[in-house]
Design an enzyme around this catalytic site. Sequence first.
Site, PDB file in Angstrom:
ATOM      1  N   PHE A   1       9.191   7.807  12.959  1.00 37.38           N
ATOM      2  CA  PHE A   1       9.541   7.996  11.408  1.00 37.38           C
ATOM      3  C   PHE A   1       9.138   6.753  10.978  1.00 37.38           C
ATOM      4  CE2 PHE A   1      12.722   7.037   7.907  1.00 37.38           C
ATOM      5  CZ  PHE A   1      12.610   8.207   6.835  1.00 37.38           C
ATOM      6  N   GLY A   2       8.436   6.165  10.317  1.00 35.20           N
ATOM      7  CA  GLY A   2       8.425   5.232   9.007  1.00 35.20           C
ATOM      8  C   GLY A   2       9.014   5.088   7.812  1.00 35.20           C
ATOM      9  N   TYR A   3       9.967   4.062   7.630  1.00 38.36           N
ATOM     10  CA  TYR A   3      10.446   3.928   5.942  1.00 38.36           C
ATOM     11  C   TYR A   3      10.011   2.398   6.348  1.00 38.36           C
ATOM     12  CZ  TYR A   3      13.406   0.986   9.386  1.00 38.36           C
ATOM     13  OH  TYR A   3      13.777  -0.098  10.130  1.00 38.36           O
ATOM     14  N   GLY A   4       9.630   1.522   6.590  1.00 40.64           N
ATOM     15  CA  GLY A   4       8.656   0.476   5.678  1.00 40.64           C
ATOM     16  C   GLY A   4       7.519  -0.239   6.281  1.00 40.64           C
ATOM     17  N   SER A   5       7.017  -0.909   6.591  1.00 38.02           N
ATOM     18  CA  SER A   5       5.616  -1.431   6.886  1.00 38.02           C
ATOM     19  C   SER A   5       4.905   0.138   7.130  1.00 38.02           C
ATOM     20  CB  SER A   5       5.047  -2.970   6.953  1.00 38.02           C
ATOM     21  OG  SER A   5       6.259  -2.605   8.804  1.00 38.02           O
TER      22      SER A   5
ATOM     23  N   GLU B   1       6.970  -3.708  16.941  1.00 35.07           N
ATOM     24  CA  GLU B   1       8.013  -4.093  16.518  1.00 35.07           C
ATOM     25  C   GLU B   1       9.382  -4.553  17.225  1.00 35.07           C
ATOM     26  OE1 GLU B   1       9.066  -2.004  13.894  1.00 35.07           O
ATOM     27  OE2 GLU B   1       6.698  -1.409  13.053  1.00 35.07           O
TER      28      GLU B   1
END
Length: 218
Positions: free
Chosen positions: A18-22, A99
């Site tokens: 899941f991606g929510y930032g960069s 990360e």
Amino acid sequence: MSKEKGAGKQNQPSFKVFGYGSLLWKHGFEFSTKKTGYIQGFKRKFWQENCTHRGTKEKPGRVAIIHEADENERLWGFMFTIEGSSNIEDAKQKLNLREAVLGGYTSFETSFYDEYGAVSNVLVFTATKESDLYVGSMSDNPHDDLEHIANQVVGAKGHAGTNAEYVIKMAHCVRKYFPEEKDEHLILLDKKVKEKLGKHSKSVYSYHEEIDIVHHGI
């Protein structure tokens, strides 16, 4: 496609993150599908310092993590599905370096709900109080906390670019791709950063309209 090839593709291993930032605009790995949706019970907070991508040890920047919220809170983003053993191994190595090693993040699994109601298990990267780079809130007053973060952001730059660019790109992506989300922390930080950049802000975000995160190569 033959039945044999189709069956082989269905049986190959897959990995979902899941991606929510960069990760919304910069991936760095091959993926087969990208779906819009959300995870529940979390919200973004810029409570993690960064000394590599968006800052230095002398002037650390701020990056987004997720923090526990009301169980009905929805944090929108993209679910990337990576298929095939070699692609999965490559993605895991790159994500671990980006990360965990350089960002000080850890990971956990949770449920992802796509825009049609289907549920999937996804890996999510975030930081906790155990991280050396975690700073948390600097004030009990949310606006004072954001003021402190904004001052730090406008003075920071790392090997991936300015910290201001990071904040502005993220706010742009959320507005454009997840209009359902009301992320006051991010939107107010974006506003404060642009105000502090003043007339020079145009050089930082004037190209943001050109961001195209649909294509894999971005």
